[in-house]
Design an enzyme around this catalytic site. Structure first.
Site, PDB file in Angstrom:
ATOM      1  N   LYS A 121       9.979   3.573   6.955  1.00 16.79           N
ATOM      2  CA  LYS A 121       9.960   4.438   5.779  1.00 16.79           C
ATOM      3  C   LYS A 121      10.290   5.874   6.171  1.00 16.79           C
ATOM      4  O   LYS A 121      10.968   6.596   5.426  1.00 16.79           O
ATOM      5  CB  LYS A 121       8.588   4.366   5.097  1.00 16.79           C
ATOM      6  CG  LYS A 121       8.437   5.278   3.874  1.00 16.79           C
ATOM      7  CD  LYS A 121       9.398   4.895   2.754  1.00 16.79           C
ATOM      8  CE  LYS A 121       9.283   5.850   1.552  1.00 16.79           C
ATOM      9  NZ  LYS A 121       8.090   5.612   0.728  1.00 16.79           N
ATOM     10  N   LYS A 141       4.862  15.617   1.558  1.00 16.42           N
ATOM     11  CA  LYS A 141       3.866  14.802   2.255  1.00 16.42           C
ATOM     12  C   LYS A 141       4.558  13.850   3.220  1.00 16.42           C
ATOM     13  O   LYS A 141       4.181  13.726   4.393  1.00 16.42           O
ATOM     14  CB  LYS A 141       3.022  14.011   1.261  1.00 16.42           C
ATOM     15  CG  LYS A 141       1.905  13.188   1.907  1.00 16.42           C
ATOM     16  CD  LYS A 141       1.578  11.927   1.136  1.00 16.42           C
ATOM     17  CE  LYS A 141       2.546  10.814   1.468  1.00 16.42           C
ATOM     18  NZ  LYS A 141       2.147   9.489   0.911  1.00 16.42           N
TER      19      LYS A 141
END
Length: 296
Positions: free
Chosen positions: A181, A249
């Site tokens: 990811k 984030k």
């Protein structure tokens, strides 16, 4: 979009976390015929989901996972994940022996390895499985899921997770899903910045940028970002999609991991600074394609 569900034997499952991703993901599990109990930190959201989809709602993660062979989770960050997994009311305290916990949170590879190790001591399985595709991918059931963990545990989870996915792939041991990811987010950060600069350049040159995107989108420059965000960038519309706050984030996780493994990410670090500037301007909830406002 109408989702077609593959014939998979109905299972008793739980879903923890009903945010913009988790709510529709859990819904696809119910529509696919699985018996779903949900938990959400805001109990009213869980009650709303249960009323809509006909499943159950529980007051704690421990209660939600009772009797479940598979537990799916999608929360905000490492600390949120620990809060629903560990402790007396956490999922691990209530899961049956040999059950599989599948975490769709975009979190650190370190927390994935940590929780996988805890799971093993309890006779459980943990698969880190972050997703790509955004809220629309979740709603339409066409997410791409990147997994890390034990092969046998993955094999049990994969056919059920296809209820909300177009691809569910194991890429290695614990942490591999989260690392994949990160690769995804590095690529997207560079793509969006390049697209922003290209559109801003074309506008300065006096071109009809929607027409230009329609042409170059059929060539080597084509990407999902160009097809889906190019036209809205031209229109200066950013009140949708994957928020700047969420991307920051994710890029924080990327840059932390790069410091550990020695990877050099100069463009990613620069784009992260651009996103920080957008946050400072009040754009934390704008779509990530709002990068163009830095170069217009």
């Amino acid at each position: 979009m109408s989702k077609t569900y593959e014939a998979v034997p109905a299972q008793t499952v739980a879903f923890l976390g009903l945010g913009v991703m988790g709510y529709p993901m859990a819904g696809h599990l119910a529509r696919a015929g699985h018996r779903v109990t949900v938990y959400n930190r805001t109990a009213a959201k869980a009650a709303q989901w249960a009323a809509e989809y006909g499943g159950g709602a529980a007051a704690t993660p421990r209660e939600a996972v009772a009797g479940a062979s598979l537990v799916f989770c999608c929360v905000g960050n490492d600390d949120d994940l620990r809060s629903v997994v560990l402790g007396d009311d956490g999922a691990f305290a209530g899961m049956a022996a040999d059950a599989v916990f599948v975490d769709h949170t975009t979190a650190s590879a370190a927390v994935a390895r940590e929780l996988a190790a805890v799971a093993r001591t309890r006779g459980l399985h943990f698969v880190d499985a972050p997703v790509s595709g955004g809220n629309l991918g979740a709603i339409n059931g066409v997410l791409t899921v990147m997994c890390g963990g034990d092969e046998a545990a993955f094999a049990r989870a994969q056919p059920v997770a296809m209820a909300f996915s177009k691809a569910v792939t194991r890429l290695g041991d614990s942490g591999a899903g989260q690392l994949a990811k990160m690769v995804n987010q590095i690529a997207i950060a560079g793509l969006v910045q390049g697209l922003a600069e290209a559109i801003a350049f074309g506008e300065k040159a006096g071109l009809d940028m929607k027409a230009v995107l329609g042409v170059i989108g059929k060539g080597a420059a084509q990407s999902w970002q160009m097809d889906n965000r190019g036209p809205t960038m031209v229109e200066d519309r950013f009140d949708f999609g994957f928020a700047v706050d969420w991307m920051r984030k994710d890029l924080g996780l990327v840059l932390d991991e790069a410091r550990r493994n020695g990877a050099r990410l100069p463009v990613t670090a620069l784009v992260d600074q651009f996103y920080a500037a957008l946050q400072a301007e009040g754009g934390g909830r704008w779509d990530t394609s709002s990068l163009i406002r830095r170069v217009r």
